[in-house]
Design a protein around this motif. Structure first.
Motif, mmCIF file in Angstrom:
data_model
loop_
_atom_site.group_PDB
_atom_site.id
_atom_site.type_symbol
_atom_site.label_atom_id
_atom_site.label_comp_id
_atom_site.label_asym_id
_atom_site.label_seq_id
_atom_site.Cartn_x
_atom_site.Cartn_y
_atom_site.Cartn_z
ATOM 1 N N LEU A 39 0.830 -1.197 0.000
ATOM 2 C CA LEU A 39 0.000 0.000 0.000
ATOM 3 C C LEU A 39 0.870 1.255 0.000
ATOM 4 N N ASP A 40 0.488 2.217 -0.803
ATOM 5 C CA ASP A 40 1.164 3.514 -0.901
ATOM 6 C C ASP A 40 2.658 3.347 -1.171
ATOM 7 N N ASN A 41 3.508 3.857 -0.273
ATOM 8 C CA ASN A 41 4.951 3.818 -0.527
ATOM 9 C C ASN A 41 5.629 2.555 0.013
ATOM 10 N N ALA A 42 4.874 1.566 0.412
ATOM 11 C CA ALA A 42 5.467 0.305 0.889
ATOM 12 C C ALA A 42 6.297 -0.359 -0.205
ATOM 13 N N TRP A 43 6.031 -0.044 -1.455
ATOM 14 C CA TRP A 43 6.782 -0.622 -2.574
ATOM 15 C C TRP A 43 8.273 -0.277 -2.512
ATOM 16 N N MET A 44 8.633 0.752 -1.764
ATOM 17 C CA MET A 44 10.050 1.130 -1.680
ATOM 18 C C MET A 44 10.899 0.023 -1.049
ATOM 19 N N SER A 45 10.266 -0.884 -0.310
ATOM 20 C CA SER A 45 11.021 -2.005 0.265
ATOM 21 C C SER A 45 11.515 -2.960 -0.824
ATOM 22 N N LEU A 46 10.966 -2.858 -2.029
ATOM 23 C CA LEU A 46 11.434 -3.688 -3.141
ATOM 24 C C LEU A 46 12.856 -3.310 -3.549
ATOM 25 N N GLN A 47 13.317 -2.159 -3.092
ATOM 26 C CA GLN A 47 14.660 -1.706 -3.419
ATOM 27 C C GLN A 47 15.578 -1.810 -2.206
ATOM 28 N N SER A 48 15.289 -2.755 -1.330
ATOM 29 C CA SER A 48 16.057 -2.916 -0.099
ATOM 30 C C SER A 48 16.906 -4.179 -0.163
ATOM 31 N N GLU A 49 17.485 -4.507 0.972
ATOM 32 C CA GLU A 49 18.298 -5.719 1.087
ATOM 33 C C GLU A 49 17.472 -6.995 0.923
ATOM 34 N N LEU A 50 16.158 -6.875 0.910
ATOM 35 C CA LEU A 50 15.275 -8.036 0.756
ATOM 36 C C LEU A 50 15.037 -8.407 -0.705
ATOM 37 N N LEU A 51 15.670 -7.722 -1.614
ATOM 38 C CA LEU A 51 15.417 -7.897 -3.046
ATOM 39 C C LEU A 51 15.482 -9.362 -3.482
ATOM 40 N N LEU A 66 1.195 -6.889 -5.847
ATOM 41 C CA LEU A 66 0.255 -5.850 -6.262
ATOM 42 C C LEU A 66 0.568 -4.582 -5.483
ATOM 43 N N ILE A 67 0.833 -3.511 -6.191
ATOM 44 C CA ILE A 67 1.104 -2.224 -5.566
ATOM 45 C C ILE A 67 -0.133 -1.360 -5.739
ATOM 46 N N ALA A 68 -0.702 -0.942 -4.608
ATOM 47 C CA ALA A 68 -1.908 -0.107 -4.618
ATOM 48 C C ALA A 68 -1.515 1.284 -4.142
ATOM 49 N N LYS A 87 -5.181 3.061 -5.789
ATOM 50 C CA LYS A 87 -5.526 2.819 -4.387
ATOM 51 C C LYS A 87 -7.040 2.792 -4.179
ATOM 52 N N ARG A 88 -7.760 3.597 -4.928
ATOM 53 C CA ARG A 88 -9.224 3.671 -4.764
ATOM 54 C C ARG A 88 -9.914 2.351 -5.131
ATOM 55 N N ASP A 89 -9.258 1.484 -5.881
ATOM 56 C CA ASP A 89 -9.834 0.204 -6.298
ATOM 57 C C ASP A 89 -9.505 -0.945 -5.346
ATOM 58 N N LEU A 90 -8.711 -0.677 -4.318
ATOM 59 C CA LEU A 90 -8.228 -1.747 -3.453
ATOM 60 C C LEU A 90 -9.346 -2.449 -2.690
ATOM 61 N N ALA A 92 -12.420 -3.046 -3.376
ATOM 62 C CA ALA A 92 -13.146 -3.986 -4.234
ATOM 63 C C ALA A 92 -12.313 -5.245 -4.490
ATOM 64 N N LEU A 93 -11.008 -5.087 -4.663
ATOM 65 C CA LEU A 93 -10.136 -6.238 -4.899
ATOM 66 C C LEU A 93 -10.033 -7.134 -3.669
ATOM 67 N N LEU A 94 -10.009 -6.517 -2.492
ATOM 68 C CA LEU A 94 -9.867 -7.301 -1.263
ATOM 69 C C LEU A 94 -11.071 -8.198 -0.999
ATOM 70 N N LEU A 95 -12.204 -7.882 -1.589
ATOM 71 C CA LEU A 95 -13.396 -8.717 -1.420
ATOM 72 C C LEU A 95 -13.218 -10.105 -2.041
ATOM 73 N N ASN A 96 -12.249 -10.237 -2.928
ATOM 74 C CA ASN A 96 -12.006 -11.510 -3.604
ATOM 75 C C ASN A 96 -11.189 -12.490 -2.774
ATOM 76 N N PHE A 97 -10.700 -12.057 -1.619
ATOM 77 C CA PHE A 97 -9.848 -12.904 -0.791
ATOM 78 C C PHE A 97 -10.614 -13.443 0.410
ATOM 79 N N ALA A 98 -10.351 -14.695 0.765
ATOM 80 C CA ALA A 98 -10.975 -15.294 1.938
ATOM 81 C C ALA A 98 -10.403 -14.727 3.229
#
Length: 104
Positions: A39-51, A66-68, A87-90, A92-98
Motif C-alpha cells: 500500500l502507498d509507498n510500501a513498494w520502496m522495500s522492493l529496493q532494499s536488502e530483501l530484493l 500488487l502495488i496499490a 488505491k481507490r480500487d483496493l 473492491a479487490l480485497l473482497l475476492n480474498f478469503a
C-alpha cells in the motif's frame, strides 16, 4: 481445500516488509494461493536488502506483487514482477480474498 490470502504491507520499513514477505513465502511454500499487496509507498522495500527474497515469490508460483497507490511506481529493478492498481480500487479487490492480513 485452500483459501486465498491477501497480505497487505502498509509500510516500507524493513521490519514490516520482512514480516509480510515471510508470511507470503510461508503460505506459498504450502501451496496456498497468496498475494502480497503493498500500500502507498510500501513498494520502496522492493529496493532494499530483501530484493533477493522477493525474487523467491516467482519460484514459488505466488501471484505477482500488487502495488496499490495513487501513482504507478517506477522501480529501479526489472527483476521483480509486480502489478499496479489505483488505491481507490483496493477495497473492491480485497473482497475476492478469503483472508486479509495486514502487516504494519
Amino acid at each position: 481445500m485452500s483459501k486465498n490470502y491477501a497480505i497487505v504491507q502498509l509500510s516500507p520499513e524493513l521490519e514490516c516488509a520482512r514480516s509480510a514477505l515471510d508470511l507470503v513465502l510461508s503460505l506459498a511454500s504450502l501451496d496456498q494461493s497468496v498475494q502480497l499487496i503493498m500500500l502507498d509507498n510500501a513498494w520502496m522495500s522492493l529496493q532494499s536488502e530483501l530484493l533477493k527474497r522477493y525474487g523467491m515469490l516467482e519460484l514459488l508460483d505466488a501471484e505477482p506483487i500488487l502495488i496499490a497507490s495513487d501513482f504507478e511506481p517506477q522501480l529501479d529493478n526489472d527483476d521483480i514482477e509486480f502489478e499496479w492498481t489505483a488505491k481507490r480500487d483496493l477495497n473492491a479487490l480485497l473482497l475476492n480474498f478469503a483472508e486479509v492480513i495486514t502487516c504494519n
